[in-house]
Enzyme design. Structure first.
Site, PDB file in Angstrom:
ATOM      1  N   ASP A 169      -0.906  10.167  12.237  1.00  0.00           N
ATOM      2  CA  ASP A 169      -0.525   9.270  12.507  1.00  0.00           C
ATOM      3  C   ASP A 169       0.488   8.922  13.729  1.00  0.00           C
ATOM      4  OD1 ASP A 169      -1.436   7.356  10.092  1.00  0.00           O
ATOM      5  OD2 ASP A 169      -0.620   9.134   9.543  1.00  0.00           O
TER       6      ASP A 169
HETATM    7  C1  LIG Z   1      -4.872   0.373   7.412  1.00  0.00           C
HETATM    8  C2  LIG Z   1      -6.242  -0.225   7.132  1.00  0.00           C
HETATM    9  C3  LIG Z   1      -6.803   0.758   6.085  1.00  0.00           C
HETATM   10  C4  LIG Z   1      -6.106  -1.358   6.149  1.00  0.00           C
HETATM   11  O1  LIG Z   1      -7.496  -1.960   5.902  1.00  0.00           O
HETATM   12  P1  LIG Z   1      -7.776  -3.530   5.457  1.00  0.00           P
HETATM   13  O2  LIG Z   1      -6.274  -4.152   5.272  1.00  0.00           O
HETATM   14  O3  LIG Z   1      -8.547  -3.534   4.186  1.00  0.00           O
HETATM   15  O4  LIG Z   1      -8.567  -4.202   6.599  1.00  0.00           O
HETATM   16  P2  LIG Z   1      -8.116  -4.708   8.076  1.00  0.00           P
HETATM   17  O5  LIG Z   1      -7.831  -3.533   8.999  1.00  0.00           O
HETATM   18  O6  LIG Z   1      -9.487  -5.505   8.294  1.00  0.00           O
HETATM   19  O7  LIG Z   1      -7.186  -5.690   7.853  1.00  0.00           O
HETATM   20  C5  LIG Z   1      -7.167  -6.812   7.447  1.00  0.00           C
HETATM   21  C6  LIG Z   1      -6.103  -7.362   6.636  1.00  0.00           C
HETATM   22  O8  LIG Z   1      -5.037  -7.181   7.323  1.00  0.00           O
HETATM   23  C7  LIG Z   1      -3.823  -7.878   6.598  1.00  0.00           C
HETATM   24  N1  LIG Z   1      -3.216  -8.405   7.805  1.00  0.00           N
HETATM   25  C8  LIG Z   1      -2.225  -8.033   8.452  1.00  0.00           C
HETATM   26  N2  LIG Z   1      -1.447  -8.774   9.119  1.00  0.00           N
HETATM   27  C9  LIG Z   1      -2.151  -9.870   9.275  1.00  0.00           C
HETATM   28  C10 LIG Z   1      -1.798 -11.322   9.832  1.00  0.00           C
HETATM   29  N3  LIG Z   1      -0.913 -11.350  10.784  1.00  0.00           N
HETATM   30  N4  LIG Z   1      -2.777 -11.981   9.518  1.00  0.00           N
HETATM   31  C11 LIG Z   1      -3.666 -12.077   8.594  1.00  0.00           C
HETATM   32  N5  LIG Z   1      -4.085 -10.895   7.927  1.00  0.00           N
HETATM   33  C12 LIG Z   1      -3.018  -9.759   8.237  1.00  0.00           C
HETATM   34  C13 LIG Z   1      -4.539  -8.782   5.644  1.00  0.00           C
HETATM   35  O9  LIG Z   1      -4.083  -8.427   4.487  1.00  0.00           O
HETATM   36  C14 LIG Z   1      -5.895  -8.761   5.980  1.00  0.00           C
HETATM   37  O10 LIG Z   1      -6.988  -8.684   4.898  1.00  0.00           O
HETATM   38  P3  LIG Z   1      -7.654  -9.995   4.083  1.00  0.00           P
HETATM   39  O11 LIG Z   1      -8.198 -10.806   5.267  1.00  0.00           O
HETATM   40  O12 LIG Z   1      -8.589  -9.313   3.227  1.00  0.00           O
HETATM   41  O13 LIG Z   1      -6.587 -10.826   3.881  1.00  0.00           O
HETATM   42  C15 LIG Z   1      -7.223  -0.449   8.228  1.00  0.00           C
HETATM   43  O14 LIG Z   1      -6.612  -1.460   8.655  1.00  0.00           O
HETATM   44  C16 LIG Z   1      -7.444   0.562   9.179  1.00  0.00           C
HETATM   45  O15 LIG Z   1      -8.251   1.399   8.979  1.00  0.00           O
HETATM   46  N6  LIG Z   1      -6.843   0.828  10.303  1.00  0.00           N
HETATM   47  C17 LIG Z   1      -7.116   1.481  11.386  1.00  0.00           C
HETATM   48  C18 LIG Z   1      -6.374   3.052  11.219  1.00  0.00           C
HETATM   49  C19 LIG Z   1      -4.790   2.707  10.941  1.00  0.00           C
HETATM   50  O16 LIG Z   1      -4.135   2.698  11.803  1.00  0.00           O
HETATM   51  N7  LIG Z   1      -4.351   3.068   9.775  1.00  0.00           N
HETATM   52  C20 LIG Z   1      -2.944   3.286   9.518  1.00  0.00           C
HETATM   53  C21 LIG Z   1      -2.424   4.654   9.823  1.00  0.00           C
HETATM   54  S1  LIG Z   1      -0.871   4.723   9.992  1.00  0.00           S
END
Ligand SMILES: CC(C)(COP(=O)(O)OP(=O)(O)OC[C@H]1O[C@@H](n2cnc3c(N)ncnc32)[C@H](O)[C@@H]1OP(=O)(O)O)[C@@H](O)C(=O)NCCC(=O)NCCS
Length: 397
Positions: A169
């Site tokens: 990360d």
């Molecule tokens: C981290 C990760 C696994 C989380 O996945 P996820 O939450 O299931 O899916 P998404 O990336 O589509 O994010 C959508 C979610 O963001 C959240 N969110 C965060 N900030 C938000 C905002 N300002 N407004 C709305 N939703 C927000 C919500 O919970 C939303 O989920 P919902 O629409 O079901 O309510 C995914 O974002 C990912 O793979 N990111 C890329 C890799 C990465 O950076 N990982 C972290 C490494 S440090």
């Protein structure tokens, strides 16, 4: 404090967890204005990640430092409009949602470009924006395994181990910060088109696997698990001293090996026979055994004196307490004490790298969720108190 190098650059950090927010944080340290846009009500998931002290995150003060925290929920139409107003007034958006999410919400790059054709967008995802895995969720530790690195970590007769912190990360964060800066230079200094930067969690590490890639390609060798970087240096290893400390000695270059010969009093015996790494590597055992015995006969203080005088890099293996107590860390302000609401003050890493004219500044520790709502929505976007109250009441901010 004079002008900072990135003064006037405004970055929207709409990201979560480590990689992408950390990239924005590196730039905030050097003067960029970073507006951290967080989910209304709960904020960046990182705020809740341990270790916790008295139920409060000990990492947030550092991860959130120098950023202005605002809340905004992208699920609401009004939330999307506000986001686009912020995009209009910004240089960069750093995001790490899954590849389809921003488009699904109607605020993807094409929509951002309609309000600000010059916006630079830095994406961080597990696998990148293209390829068969592009839509999958990603976290650093599994993606480090995907990079090929975890396979090589540990002992050959035991299962592979992951690093003790989220290395992939942070490495991805470095590339994201570098990519953002290059895109800013290209846009502003070279008057080029604004770009998207596509950072994955695995490629940052894979980019560092140069030797393993060429070794497999040219020699068909799969680098196997080893507790030490292997293949090109002798001596190399962890050795135990007379006072029960572990030290690392590695002769990556031939001149360092010559210096080690001087430190050990072996110049006549080992040179020119072993002057070249290739000759040492033909049969490393006698050299490794001799170094091991030499180290075991001396305390660390004695070894350090000899090695420092001869020009051989040597270190004991530090834990975090050792880092806190070491005069080199202290002289370089590698650990700084920053006031914070949660703990009174908390120690965190200083600013890296060191700049001669614009050293950067830690202005504040991670803010409470939404602490900058009035400043950003009121002062920057011009919303009235009544509008802000209404947005709050609807839980949009
Ligand atoms: C981290 C990760 C696994 C989380 O996945 P996820 O939450 O299931 O899916 P998404 O990336 O589509 O994010 C959508 C979610 O963001 C959240 N969110 C965060 N900030 C938000 C905002 N300002 N407004 C709305 N939703 C927000 C919500 O919970 C939303 O989920 P919902 O629409 O079901 O309510 C995914 O974002 C990912 O793979 N990111 C890329 C890799 C990465 O950076 N990982 C972290 C490494 S440090």
């Amino acid at each position: 404090m004079g002008k900072q190098a990135l003064e006037g650059v405004r970055i929207l950090d709409i990201a979560t967890v480590i990689a992408a927010p950390w990239a924005a944080g590196l730039l905030a340290d050097l003067g960029a204005e970073v507006i951290k846009v967080e989910m209304t009500g709960r904020g960046d998931a990182f705020r809740a990640m341990g270790p916790l002290k008295d139920g409060k995150s000990i990492r947030w003060p550092s991860m959130g430092r120098n950023k202005k925290s605002v809340t905004l929920d992208f699920h609401y139409e009004e939330g999307k409009k506000l986001f686009l107003k912020l995009v209009e007034k910004s240089d960069v958006v750093i995001e790490n949602f899954k590849t389809d999410t921003l488009d699904k919400w109607g605020i993807g790059i094409d929509v951002m470009r309609q309000v600000n054709p010059d916006i630079i967008v830095t994406h961080v995802t597990g696998y990148g924006q293209t390829g068969p895995y592009r839509k999958l969720a990603g976290l650093g530790t599994p993606l480090q395994a995907f990079s090929g690195m975890t396979y090589m970590q540990g002992y050959p007769d035991r299962p592979p181990v992951s690093p003790p912190f989220a290395l992939a990360d942070y490495v991805a964060g470095l590339y994201a910060a570098m990519g953002t800066m290059v895109a800013l230079y290209h846009r502003d200094a070279l008057k080029g088109k604004a770009q998207e930067i596509d950072v994955s969690l695995y490629e940052g590490i894979f980019r560092m696997e140069e030797a393993m890639i060429a070794q497999y390609d040219l020699m068909g060798t799969i680098r196997e698990r080893s507790p030490m970087p292997s293949g090109a240096s002798c001596p190399i290893g962890t050795f135990e001293t007379a006072d029960d400390k572990y030290v690392i000695i590695v002769c990556s270059t031939n001149p360092v090996f010559e210096h080690l010969c001087d430190a050990m009093g072996k110049r006549d015996e080992w040179l020119p026979k072993y002057a070249v790494a290739g000759d040492r590597l033909k049969d490393p055992k006698p050299i490794m055994t001799a170094v091991s015995e030499w180290v075991k006969q001396h305390t660390f203080a004695e070894l350090k004196e000899k090695c420092d005088a001869a020009g051989v890099p040597i270190s004991t293996i530090y834990n975090i307490k050792d880092c806190f107590e070491d005069p080199q860390y202290q002289a370089r302000h590698d650990i700084v004490d920053v006031p914070c609401e949660e703990f009174g003050s908390v120690k965190m890493p200083g600013i890296v790298p060191v700049f001669s004219e614009t050293p950067g500044e830690i202005k504040w520790a991670g803010q409470k969720l939404g602490a900058a709502n009035e400043e950003v929505y009121g002062d920057l976007l011009g919303l009235s108190d009544a509008e802000l109250a209404d947005l709050k009441q609807q839980k949009i901010i």
